[in-house]
Structure formats: structure tokens, C-alpha cells
Design an enzyme around this catalytic site. Sequence first.
Site, PDB file in Angstrom:
ATOM      1  N   TRP A 152       0.857  -1.196   0.000  1.00  0.00           N
ATOM      2  CA  TRP A 152       0.000   0.000   0.000  1.00  0.00           C
ATOM      3  C   TRP A 152       0.890   1.243   0.000  1.00  0.00           C
ATOM      4  O   TRP A 152       1.834   1.334   0.787  1.00  0.00           O
ATOM      5  CB  TRP A 152      -0.879  -0.040   1.251  1.00  0.00           C
ATOM      6  CG  TRP A 152      -1.969   0.991   1.301  1.00  0.00           C
ATOM      7  CD1 TRP A 152      -2.212   1.998   0.419  1.00  0.00           C
ATOM      8  CD2 TRP A 152      -2.983   1.089   2.303  1.00  0.00           C
ATOM      9  NE1 TRP A 152      -3.310   2.716   0.813  1.00  0.00           N
ATOM     10  CE2 TRP A 152      -3.801   2.184   1.962  1.00  0.00           C
ATOM     11  CE3 TRP A 152      -3.273   0.359   3.467  1.00  0.00           C
ATOM     12  CZ2 TRP A 152      -4.890   2.577   2.743  1.00  0.00           C
ATOM     13  CZ3 TRP A 152      -4.355   0.740   4.238  1.00  0.00           C
ATOM     14  CH2 TRP A 152      -5.155   1.840   3.875  1.00  0.00           C
ATOM     15  N   CYS A 153       0.601   2.174  -0.894  1.00  0.00           N
ATOM     16  CA  CYS A 153       1.335   3.434  -0.993  1.00  0.00           C
ATOM     17  C   CYS A 153       2.823   3.158  -1.258  1.00  0.00           C
ATOM     18  O   CYS A 153       3.136   2.432  -2.186  1.00  0.00           O
ATOM     19  CB  CYS A 153       1.099   4.272   0.263  1.00  0.00           C
ATOM     20  SG  CYS A 153       1.807   5.912   0.158  1.00  0.00           S
ATOM     21  N   LEU A 154       3.725   3.675  -0.451  1.00  0.00           N
ATOM     22  CA  LEU A 154       5.141   3.384  -0.709  1.00  0.00           C
ATOM     23  C   LEU A 154       5.448   1.898  -0.483  1.00  0.00           C
ATOM     24  O   LEU A 154       6.421   1.368  -1.022  1.00  0.00           O
ATOM     25  CB  LEU A 154       6.050   4.243   0.170  1.00  0.00           C
ATOM     26  CG  LEU A 154       6.126   5.730  -0.197  1.00  0.00           C
ATOM     27  CD1 LEU A 154       7.187   6.435   0.626  1.00  0.00           C
ATOM     28  CD2 LEU A 154       6.412   5.936  -1.679  1.00  0.00           C
ATOM     29  N   ALA A 156       3.584  -0.330  -1.683  1.00  0.00           N
ATOM     30  CA  ALA A 156       3.310  -0.884  -3.017  1.00  0.00           C
ATOM     31  C   ALA A 156       4.493  -0.638  -3.941  1.00  0.00           C
ATOM     32  O   ALA A 156       4.829  -1.486  -4.773  1.00  0.00           O
ATOM     33  CB  ALA A 156       2.048  -0.250  -3.589  1.00  0.00           C
ATOM     34  N   LEU A 177      -1.948  -1.201  -3.829  1.00  0.00           N
ATOM     35  CA  LEU A 177      -2.969  -0.225  -3.440  1.00  0.00           C
ATOM     36  C   LEU A 177      -2.375   1.167  -3.540  1.00  0.00           C
ATOM     37  O   LEU A 177      -1.337   1.443  -2.940  1.00  0.00           O
ATOM     38  CB  LEU A 177      -3.422  -0.452  -1.992  1.00  0.00           C
ATOM     39  CG  LEU A 177      -4.029  -1.804  -1.630  1.00  0.00           C
ATOM     40  CD1 LEU A 177      -4.283  -1.867  -0.137  1.00  0.00           C
ATOM     41  CD2 LEU A 177      -5.320  -2.014  -2.380  1.00  0.00           C
TER      42      LEU A 177
END
Lengths: 365, 120
Positions: A152-154, A156, A177
Site C-alpha cells: 500500500w502506498c510506498l 506498493a 494499493l
Amino acid sequence: MSATESKPVMGLDYAQVYDQLAKVSERFKTFNRLVTTDAKIAQTPKTLIWTLNKAKLYRYVPIAPPDQRKRIPLLLVFAIMNRPHVLDLRPGHSFAEYMLARGYDLYLLDWGEPGPEDKDLRFDNYVLDYLPRVVRKVKSVSGCSEFNMLGWCLGALISTLYAALRPNDGLKDLILLTAPLDFTDKKTGGFSRWTSSADFDPDRIADTFGNIPGEMIDYGAKMLKPVENFIGTYLNLWDKIDDPKVVEAWHAMNTWVRDIIPMAGGAYRQLITEFYKENRLKAGTLVLRGERVELKSLTANVLNVIAEGDHITPPCQSEGIMDLLGSRDKEVFRVRGGHIGIMAGSGAEKATWPHIENWLSKRAN
Amino acid sequence: MSQNNNNTAFDLFDPTGMLKTMRNENMDAFAKAMVQLVNTDAYADATGKMLDTWLASSGPYRKMLDASIKQALAGMSLPSREEVTRLAERLTNIEFRLDDLDAKLDEIAVLLRTASARNS
């Protein structure tokens, strides 16, 4: 004093005024409690199975009957500048709880809070030193040579880099994500625009602070939607302060939001320069510790979840890499909502979580 | 928001309704204007310049402060921040080596289990 005893004086019913004042006072007390105290979050039982420097790996205690458990473990990788508790926000509204109930063998990686000695940590370290060791431990504990990963975010971004550099490490299904991967468009999204300014010097910032203070990153994120984040959220809370469900949800989210941590200076420099400014991943020029990252080497099945209203990672930053991936099985899933809301908002349980679960379960476990 | 349904009419039983509607409408407009503002090159340049100026001007003072703290710590025979940091880095290196050993032990355990299963 009750309403029946009071007499209107100068057109005012004092009993009603008193009741209203008491209500307002009670609301102020609730408001004060919500913004100054911490809710109990991340309560789903889990066991610490591995640590390295500040990083910790947890395994959630399975709750599904043994015959209903999935074979392949799922590793959750969150961003490096926030706590991962948002994946397990509160009982009854927790992605971790949701997946456990459906038989997933769930592992959570918490990168921890970098100290001064970690100021030079880069994505090279996260991708090539930490994540392979985490994966090794997940495989060793689960007894399964394959694994699935959700970033998720960084998280990801780190997961994508890892999947591209280590395609034969057993990664089967990769869920991204709100993944910031493609920075071609410098005009969409505040961060892209701000960091492309000639005066924005990440080296000077990192040289000054060492690790980038969490408050600075938090302020930057909030400035993307300043009115909503600095005023709107509190006004909305005030409007619904008599609704216990809203209050409970707001308190849990605010507890997570307030718990900010610094970002390693080295990773920050790299993020701004090599990703935001130079877009090296998309251009195919990104090199981590001598290894070129080629997205066509990423062959795991990919589900790319995009938040349509994301101000932090605008959809164009996630969508643009899909054609470059080597995966044969890849899907983009667009969800209404913001960067965090798609997984932690009230609609997550009906939209994002079931889609992720269905996608994973269809690909055999 | 639900109050927006009867925007303009004054409701006797909801005297604050109009105020709320006004607030929401103004807030929406204000919010949109601010999002547009922070998404301009002018804002990006101004923020970049301000940050850069602040970092440049505060740098020498920060260095002076760091130097005097270092001197004070040395005067009290206490380790400096750099020395503690170096020690922490060495500990992290040891942790990495231990983790590698742990991995090798895991591999050996698997091999032993496989061998004993084959023998039995």
C-alpha cells in the site's frame, strides 16, 4: 429543572436553553476527548515472529477452522512513513480481521521508526536487504514456498521493485494499493508539482534533518487538501458528534493519523529525485545496488487498486505502468474514495476488501 | 449533505439549517479554491523558495548549536550523537549477520529433517 416547571421569560424557555447548553457542553467534552486521546487500534491478536533493526514481522493468529485456511500466506507491506495499524484499525472494521475470517494466513510487516543511525536507508535497503529476509521468514514459518503480497502506498512501490527484481522468489499474486509508480505527469497531484519546482531541494532537506520529520510529511499531505484536512474534518465530526458509530470511527482514524513517524532521509532523497523528478522506474533507468529494475521482469499476477479521489497518489501515477508489466494476469480496479478511505473508510468493507478477497481466492490458494 | 436539499427556504423548526447550508456551500467553494491554489506552479515555486531560504538561513545556527552540544558532551565525558549512532549501526550489522545465520540454521534443519525422513 424540567421543562414543565420552567416559565418563558422574555420569550425564552430557560429549561430548553439549559438542556441545549448541557448538550453543547457534553459535545465539547466528547470533541476534546476525541482530538486529544488515543483510541484502541490494531487489536487483532498477532505474534511477533521476526525483527531486524526497527522492522518487525507479525503473524496474525488464525481464526478460521484448519480445513478452511488458505495455503499460501499473504504478506501485508505498508508505507515506510506511517504505522501499518490502518490495516487493522478497530474491531469490526479491520482488513486484517476480514481476511483472517476468510482463512488467510496473514503476515504484517511494520518497518518501524527510523533512528538517526538509519538516515541513509534507501529503497535499495528496503527492497534488497529487508524484504527478502521477511519473505524468507514468511516462507519458513508458513512452510509454503509461494506467497502473496499486498503493498500500500510506498509499500506498493517497494513491493513492485522487489517483485521486478526477484521474480523467482515465489511471489504468486501481488496486490498494489494506491501505488506511486509513474511520475510522467508533473501537473496532476500536488506532490508532483511541488517537487518538480527547481527550488525544491530534497538533498538540502535531508542534509538538514537527517530523517525527514513525520510532522513535515504529514503537513505536506494535509496541504494537498488544506480546508478538508485542517477544518472540514473537525466540522464534520462536530455535525455528527452524537452518533456513536461516527465518533468511534473518527477516533480510531484520528489516532492512526496522529501517530506519525519520520522517513529515512536516504529514502526521501531517492523518492523525490529518482522517482518524482526523474521518473526512473517508468523510464527503465532505475538501478538498485547495481541491478536495473525492469518492470517486464515482474511476472506475478497483479491487482492494481486505484482510488479515484486520491490526492496523494493520483490515479495516473498507478495506471501508467500496467502495460509495462510482464504479468499475463493483471487487472486494474478503480474504487471511489481517497488514498486511505478506500481501505479504511466506511465503504471499504463493501467495495475494496471483497474485491481483493475474491481476486485472491480465484487464483487458487 | 442532507441539509443541502432545502437550500434556500427558511425552516422554522430548523433555524440553524440555513447557516449550516451556507457554511457547507462556502466551505466547499473555499476548499475547491484552496485545492486549486496549492496545485499551481506559483504556489509550488513559492513554497520551494520559502523552504530553501529557511533551510539555508537556519543551517549555520544549527551547526553552531550542534558543535556546542558536542563540545559540552565531550566536556562531561559523554558520547556524542555521532558516536552513539555509529554504535547503533554496528549493532544493526550484527543483527543482519545473526539473521543470515538464522536462515542458514533453518536450511540445515530442513536438510536434516529430509535426510532423517529418507533414512527412516
